[in-house]
Design a protein around this motif. Structure first.
Motif, mmCIF file in Angstrom:
data_model
loop_
_atom_site.group_PDB
_atom_site.id
_atom_site.type_symbol
_atom_site.label_atom_id
_atom_site.label_comp_id
_atom_site.label_asym_id
_atom_site.label_seq_id
_atom_site.Cartn_x
_atom_site.Cartn_y
_atom_site.Cartn_z
ATOM 1 N N GLY A 132 23.712 15.030 -40.632
ATOM 2 C CA GLY A 132 23.137 16.359 -41.020
ATOM 3 C C GLY A 132 23.394 17.512 -39.996
ATOM 4 N N LEU A 133 23.165 16.867 -38.809
ATOM 5 C CA LEU A 133 23.462 17.963 -37.733
ATOM 6 C C LEU A 133 24.642 18.311 -37.659
ATOM 7 C CD1 LEU A 133 21.181 16.793 -34.751
ATOM 8 C CD2 LEU A 133 20.784 18.797 -36.128
ATOM 9 N N LEU A 134 25.866 17.545 -37.844
ATOM 10 C CA LEU A 134 27.104 18.056 -37.871
ATOM 11 C C LEU A 134 27.592 18.682 -39.043
ATOM 12 C CD1 LEU A 134 28.678 14.487 -37.055
ATOM 13 C CD2 LEU A 134 28.560 16.568 -35.625
ATOM 14 N N ALA A 135 26.660 18.665 -40.140
ATOM 15 C CA ALA A 135 27.206 19.343 -41.426
ATOM 16 C C ALA A 135 26.591 20.722 -41.127
ATOM 17 C CB ALA A 135 26.352 18.632 -42.822
ATOM 18 N N PHE A 136 25.132 20.836 -40.707
ATOM 19 C CA PHE A 136 24.701 22.038 -40.383
ATOM 20 C C PHE A 136 25.504 23.153 -39.373
ATOM 21 C CE2 PHE A 136 21.877 24.851 -38.125
ATOM 22 C CZ PHE A 136 21.019 25.456 -39.223
ATOM 23 N N ALA A 137 26.167 22.346 -38.303
ATOM 24 C CA ALA A 137 26.977 23.099 -37.398
ATOM 25 C C ALA A 137 28.188 23.649 -38.190
ATOM 26 C CB ALA A 137 27.452 22.098 -36.240
#
Length: 153
Positions: A132-137
């Motif tokens: 999720g954090l990678l996609a958000f970034a």
């Protein structure tokens, strides 16, 4: 739409919790510099061609305020002003080895604190958080780029 609002609220709450974890991991009680001075050192460390005017823009302050911050950091041996060899009229701000060590220690303390929180989460949830954090970034980066079609997937 409501799910998006719930997610935004959850991210906001998580950001507050993360800031609390990072602040608690800070070594303010043992540090000789203020949080603002730490921010200055971090900005300068990540932008090697910064001058006082550039720093003032990053901090959204007047150049004289940025210069006073630099004076204090220089006085405690954490910052040097160096003439740019390409343009002798330009003075660059350079963190000293002591400043780099301070930033490295703070980064390590913060990472240990975050790992301690992550260790209290199930492995599957950690993996989902990572994805999720990678996609958000990626989504945030594509928003910042004027031509998102030029980036790689």
């Amino acid at each position: 739409m409501e799910q998006s609002s719930d997610l935004a609220a959850a991210i906001d709450a998580a950001a507050v919790a993360l800031v609390d974890v990072l602040d608690a991991a800070g070594v303010r009680h043992r540090m000789t510099v203020s949080p603002t001075q730490l921010r200055v050192l971090s900005l300068i460390s990540s932008r090697p061609v910064t001058n006082v005017n550039g720093l003032a823009e990053l901090l959204d302050v007047v150049p004289s305020s940025a210069s006073r911050l630099c004076d204090r950091l220089e006085a405690v041996g954490l910052l040097r002003r160096v003439t740019d060899p390409r343009d002798r009229r330009e003075v660059r701000l350079v963190p000293t080895p002591a400043a780099e060590a301070l930033l490295r220690e703070l980064r390590e303390r913060r990472q240990r604190a975050v790992r301690a929180v992550l260790d209290r989460m199930p492995p599957r949830t950690q993996q989902e958080l990572l994805l999720g954090l990678l996609a958000f970034a990626r989504a945030a980066a594509s928003e910042a780029q004027p031509d998102s079609s030029a980036r790689t997937a």
